[in-house]
Each structure stands twice: as structure tokens, then as C-alpha cells.
Design a protein around this motif. Structure first.
Motif, PDB file in Angstrom:
ATOM      1  N   LEU A  44      37.035  40.245  39.499  1.00  0.00           N
ATOM      2  CA  LEU A  44      36.761  40.981  40.732  1.00  0.00           C
ATOM      3  C   LEU A  44      37.468  40.325  41.918  1.00  0.00           C
ATOM      4  CD1 LEU A  44      32.893  41.332  40.280  1.00  0.00           C
ATOM      5  CD2 LEU A  44      34.661  43.003  39.678  1.00  0.00           C
ATOM      6  N   ASP A 190      37.808  46.061  40.787  1.00  0.00           N
ATOM      7  CA  ASP A 190      37.571  45.545  39.447  1.00  0.00           C
ATOM      8  C   ASP A 190      38.939  45.576  38.759  1.00  0.00           C
ATOM      9  OD1 ASP A 190      37.196  45.475  36.648  1.00  0.00           O
ATOM     10  OD2 ASP A 190      35.123  46.150  36.885  1.00  0.00           O
ATOM     11  N   ARG A 248      37.095  37.202  32.167  1.00  0.00           N
ATOM     12  CA  ARG A 248      36.069  37.979  32.871  1.00  0.00           C
ATOM     13  C   ARG A 248      34.778  38.065  32.055  1.00  0.00           C
ATOM     14  NH1 ARG A 248      35.908  42.995  35.573  1.00  0.00           N
ATOM     15  NH2 ARG A 248      33.752  43.665  35.735  1.00  0.00           N
ATOM     16  N   ASN A 277      33.773  35.076  40.333  1.00  0.00           N
ATOM     17  CA  ASN A 277      33.338  36.478  40.161  1.00  0.00           C
ATOM     18  C   ASN A 277      31.931  36.674  40.743  1.00  0.00           C
ATOM     19  OD1 ASN A 277      35.576  37.804  38.928  1.00  0.00           O
ATOM     20  ND2 ASN A 277      35.140  36.724  37.011  1.00  0.00           N
TER      21      ASN A 277
END
Ligand code: GLA
Length: 389
Positions: A44, A190, A248, A277
Motif C-alpha cells: 500500500l 493498493d 505484501r 503497510n
């Protein structure tokens, strides 16, 4: 619209030799509020664009050659639109060549052009001067060809030009921000799904950017080395946990379990990504709540993580962050962009920004012996054609 005066003069000079009137485009700088080095790990980011621009004036030619004059570099370069290939040695013109190759590859028949470029964005300072050059070139070349492409598509095309022609394995953040920014907003992106949300930047918050003046401070410091480390960490993690498709997907518990397999360095690189993140999500909430104090401490935590875990800061930047944090009204600060030098982003309440800027200027000058370059962030719209009137 404030173009650099030398740019306006150069357009007039160039118009004398070009029969058809030209067209004017500009692309903003990108300021990343938070979410650093997460983009190429599918994570992000929360950047914004600011009213500092790379300017481009384009005149059509009758052949298939492109001549580019860069006023800020004081250089002229040429290439042919036929048979563009990546070259072994890279230079600034590769950003334009790469974009032209990408557009031709996407089926756009381009026209030859004489192009003039100037930029307010300090080069190599973490404010994405290269993506601004890519996007402004892409839009101008497309415009001259009488074509257009969706902004998201253009962002991807410019990112792959940077991979192939500038040989930087960057993520999508810079290009996407510059292509899709909205005035007064930050962009929560994203980087896996490319789902984006525009987040209003509250008027009671102020952001200031201060250039450390340092470029590429570590001899072995380069962006691709961090991207390579992330790829290496992913390989090790996926061997133990096949559900991890990108960094991620890593959570804190899995990261702790996998520490022995990763070893100290890769463990810390991953710890930065996991915590970063989380900070991006919290920063969105802080913006939505007009909570400048919470945002400030997220920025400061981000800096510590980039310095200690990702190891992309340097002493001059750390000193500038400490200087900024020592000033009345400053709620937090951090290095921005790829790292190894460049700019620091400072957050204050809007009412405090001018006073904080003045104090930072004085203390920087006392430490370094020269005045810093500074800019108060003014969230701008995307790269676009503009009318000269
Ligand atoms: C550079 C890259 C971006 C991003 C940042 C770090 O600006 O171009 O893709 O990775 O560094 O967050």
C-alpha cells in the motif's frame, strides 16, 4: 500557471524555426506521504502530487525523428522513432525513448517532434522527476499522434519503460500518482489490485518538503539492490509458506517464525514492509480524522524504519530529520522516495507551516552553511495538456 521564465523565452525562440504552433504539457512532482518501498512488493502507498512541474513544449516535425532539448540539464539529444531499443549505457533521454517505444509497441504510430523540457522538480531528490518526465513525454507524444490512452494504462506503460530503458526496477507508485492525482487529495493505492481511493487532505494540515542536497550517499546504495533483497526474501519465505505470493502477504507472526530462515538483514527488510503497510492504513485514518499529531508520529516511525530496517537513509538526511523535529510546530518528519539522500517531508498544523519553514531554514543554514531548497506541498492534479493563454 507559472512556467519558468527561461522556458517561456526558449519556446518563443523555437517557434521561429517551427512552422506549426506547438502544444504545452506539464506533469507534477510526486510526494509520498507514507508507504515507502512497498509498491514493488504489492503493498500500500499514500502519495500525493504537488504543484512543482516538469514542463514540455512539443512541435511536430515532418520526419520520424525526435529532438529533445532539456533546459535544466542544458543538453540536446535525438533519436529516431524507427527501431528503438534499450541501450547499454543509460541517460536521461532513455526515459523519453522508452516511453516512445512503449507507445509504438501499444500500436500508436507516433510523429517526429522537436521537444523542449524544463523542470521545477529538483532532480534525484525523491520527488519523482523521472516519472514526471515519462508521463509528460507520453502525453505529449500521444497528443501529437492524435490519440489518448486511459491514465492507468499510461502509468503502466511508463513504469515498464523505466524498467526496460532506465533499468530501474521501480514499482508503480510514481507513475500512477502522476497520471491519476486529484487536486487537494492523496491517493491510497493498493499496488497489487491497483484499486485506488482518493483521500482528501484536510486544509488544517501542512506538509513541507526540504531537500537535504545529498544524492546517492552510499557508494553501494541503489534502489535495485533493495528490490533484489526483497525478491530473495520472498523466495525463502515462499519455500516455507507457499501461500506467500509477495511480501505484501507477510504478517508479523509469520515474519517472527521465519526469522531464522531469513537471517538478520532480510528479516529487517521484511519487518519494514510489514510495519509500513500498517502505517499506511493508519495514516489514511489520521487524514480522515484531521489528526495531524497521529500522522506526524507515523512519519517519524516510518523514518526510523527506513533508517534502521531498510537502511536507505544517510547521516545528512537523519540530521535534517532531527533538525526539523526540533522545531516548534513540527509533528513529525521523514525521508521520502527511493532513499540514499534527497528530500525530507515534514508535517505540521497548517497554521504552523510558515513559521516552521523559517526555523528549519535558519537551523539548516547554520548547520550546513547554505540555504536549503524548500517547498510547501500544494496537492495538484495529474499530468495534462494545458492551454498557454
Ligand atoms: C522510487 C520508485 C518507486 C518507489 C519509491 C520508494 O520513487 O520509483 O516505485 O519504490 O522509490 O517507495
Amino acid at each position: 500557471m507559472r512556467m519558468p521564465a527561461r522556458f517561456t523565452r526558449a519556446i518563443q525562440d523555437m517557434a521561429v524555426d517551427n512552422a506549426a504552433g506547438g502544444r504545452l504539457f506539464r506533469a507534477p512532482a510526486r510526494i509520498n506521504i507514507i508507504g515507502e518501498h512497498t509498491d514493488y512488493n504489492d503493498g500500500l502507498v499514500l502519495p500525493t502530487a504537488t504543484a512543482l512541474f516538469t514542463w514540455l513544449h512539443i512541435f511536430e516535425r515532418s520526419d520520424r525523428r525526435v529532438q529533445v532539448t532539456s533546459l535544466n540539464l542544458d543538453q540536446v539529444a535525438h533519436f529516431s522513432l524507427d527501431g528503438i531499443e534499450p541501450s547499454a549505457e543509460t541517460s536521461w533521454i532513455d526515459y523519453v525513448r522508452g516511453v516512445a517505444a512503449g507507445l509504438e509497441g501499444a500500436g500508436v504510430r507516433l510523429r517526429g517532434a522537436n521537444i523542449l523540457i524544463d523542470s521545477d522538480i529538483p532532480l534525484g531528490s525523491g520527488l519523482s522527476s523521472s516519472a514526471a518526465l515519462e508521463l509528460v513525454s507520453a502525453q505529449a507524444l500521444l497528443g501529437l499522434a492524435g490519440r489518448s490512452l486511459p491514465a492507468e494504462r499510461l502509468a503502466e506503460l511508463c513504469q515498464s519503460a523505466e524498467h526496460r530503458y532506465a533499468k530501474v526496477q521501480c514499482g508503480i507508485m510514481d507513475q500512477y500518482t502522476i497520471a491519476c492525482a486529484r487536486k487537494g487529495h492523496a491517493l491510497l493505492l493498493d499496488c497489487r489490485s491497483l484499486q485506488a481511493m482518493q483521500v482528501p487532505i484536510p486544509g488544517d494540515l501542512g506538509f513541507l518538503v526540504v531537500d537535504s542536497g545529498v544524492r546517492h550517499c552510499l557508494p553501494d546504495g541503489n534502489y535495485n539492490s533493495r528490490a533484489d533483497e526483497c525478491a530473495e526474501a520472498l523466495k525463502l519465505l515462499a519455500a516455507e509458506q507457499p501461500q506467500i505470493k509477495s511480501l505484501r502477504d507477510l504478517d508479523r507472526a509469520t515474519l517472527e517464525r521465519c526469522e531464522p530462515a531469513l537471517g538478520d538483514v532480510l528479516y529487517r527488510r521484511c519487518r519494514h514492509l510489514v510495519s509500513e503497510n500498517e502505517r499506511v492504513r493508519k495514516a489514511v485514518t489520521a487524514l480522515q480524522n484531521h489528526d495531524a499529531r497521529a500522522l506526524g508520529s507515523l512519519l517519524s516511525d516510518c523514518h526510523a524504519s527506513l533508517r534502521d530496517d531498510y537502511e536507505i537513509s544517510c547521516p545528512e538526511v537523519d540530521t535534517l530529520v532531527a533538525t526539523a523535529n526540533s522545531v516548534d510546530g513540527v509533528l513529525g518528519s521523514r525521508m521520502v522516495g527511493g532513499g540514499f539522500g534527497g528530500c525530507v517531508l515534514v508535517v505540521t498544523a497548517a497554521d504552523d507551516i510558515a513559521g516552521a519553514a523559517e526555523q528549519i531554514r535558519e537551523r539548516y543554514a547554520a548547520n550546513v552553511g547554505s540555504e536549503p531548497w524548500m517547498h510547501i506541498v500544494n496537492a495538484a492534479g495529474p499530468a495534462q495538456e494545458i492551454s498557454e493563454s
